[in-house]
Design an enzyme around this catalytic site. Structure first.
Site, mmCIF file in Angstrom:
data_model
loop_
_atom_site.group_PDB
_atom_site.id
_atom_site.type_symbol
_atom_site.label_atom_id
_atom_site.label_comp_id
_atom_site.label_asym_id
_atom_site.label_seq_id
_atom_site.Cartn_x
_atom_site.Cartn_y
_atom_site.Cartn_z
ATOM 1 N N THR A 104 -3.906 22.708 97.278
ATOM 2 C CA THR A 104 -4.982 21.728 97.256
ATOM 3 C C THR A 104 -5.666 21.719 98.615
ATOM 4 O O THR A 104 -5.008 21.857 99.643
ATOM 5 C CB THR A 104 -4.454 20.325 96.891
ATOM 6 O OG1 THR A 104 -5.541 19.380 96.897
ATOM 7 C CG2 THR A 104 -3.393 19.856 97.883
ATOM 8 N N HIS A 130 13.181 18.180 97.786
ATOM 9 C CA HIS A 130 14.342 18.453 98.636
ATOM 10 C C HIS A 130 15.633 18.564 97.828
ATOM 11 O O HIS A 130 16.659 19.006 98.347
ATOM 12 C CB HIS A 130 14.482 17.339 99.678
ATOM 13 C CG HIS A 130 15.125 17.783 100.957
ATOM 14 N ND1 HIS A 130 15.659 19.040 101.138
ATOM 15 C CD2 HIS A 130 15.331 17.131 102.124
ATOM 16 C CE1 HIS A 130 16.166 19.140 102.357
ATOM 17 N NE2 HIS A 130 15.975 18.001 102.975
#
Length: 259
Positions: free
Chosen positions: A178, A230
């Site tokens: 993006t 994560h």
């Protein structure tokens, strides 16, 4: 004896207070419109990413001098040969492909108790449309050249502006890029586009003083950000992938010699 003093006249009656507006009535200055199906879907997916993933963002900065010089030198010949303009997105897509192939966890996804590794790179490229942000997918980016990427981005961008994107154009990506820089963003923390595990954020280019070989020089700099899940991707893998993108953008000759 004198007559007693007259009593003072009663104070004038206060006007009746207006009934308090019910919270459900809303302010007459408000304008309420129903959400579009696309807006509801975007909201659902973004909130789902926050609720599902352990999101973390790592940052770096890129000296755009070499890439800008390459683009300036070859843009006319590139457009003449391929019929499309040479932008920065093709370089970032190609750099992301290299980084994802070297760090396959960044291109993978959690599915239940399994990790699914993808041996292909389908990159969702966020573009604005009259109905909101959409993320059409560039398929098999590992097989694309700079010209292939620019042509496909141009085709999908036109479809987005005319409302011609089909559902199959926007599903199945393995990674997202993006570019908030087109709107003036200096830095941001992009949100992962489920069921992907990472997203690269590009930002605006600014002239800033940098220390180069012991000298202070002005360079066109861009902050880049990688938000990742994560649960799946360790910090070492995320930082290494982002640093690899930085290396390739700062020295585009690496694409040619594959180092």
């Amino acid at each position: 004896p004198p007559p007693p003093p007259k009593a003072p006249p009663p104070p004038p009656a206060k006007p009746a207070a207006k009934p308090a507006a019910s919270p459900s009535d809303g302010d007459s200055r408000d304008r309420r419109v129903p959400m579009t199906r696309m807006r509801m879907r975007i909201a659902e997916r973004l909130k789902g990413a926050q609720d599902t993933c352990a999101l973390l963002t790592t940052f770096n900065e890129v000296d755009m001098s070499a890439l800008m010089a390459m683009r300036s030198k070859h843009k006319d010949a590139f457009e003449k040969k391929h019929g499309v303009k040479l932008g920065f997105m093709s370089a970032f897509v190609r750099a992301a492909v290299v980084a994802l192939q070297e760090q396959p966890a960044v291109n993978a996804v959690i599915d239940g108790t399994d990790i699914v590794y993808r041996d292909y790179v389908d990159i969702s490229v966020a573009v604005s449309s009259p109905k909101g942000l959409v993320v059409p997918v560039l398929r098999n980016c590992q097989d694309m050249s700079f010209a292939d990427v620019e042509k496909e981005i141009g085709r999908l961008g036109k479809l987005a502006q005319t409302g011609g994107l089909a559902l199959e154009d926007m599903v199945g990506g393995t990674f997202t890029i993006t570019n908030g820089g087109v709107f003036g963003s200096l830095m941001s923390t992009p949100i992962v586009n489920l069921p992907q595990s990472a997203v690269l954020g590009m930002h605006g280019i600014q002239q800033r003083p940098m220390a180069v070989d012991g000298q202070v020089v002005i360079r066109p700099m861009m902050y880049i950000a990688l938000t990742y899940d994560h649960r799946l991707i360790d910090g070492r893998e995320a930082v290494t992938a982002l640093k690899r993108i930085k290396e390739l953008i700062e020295d585009p000759h690496r694409f040619l010699v594959e180092v």
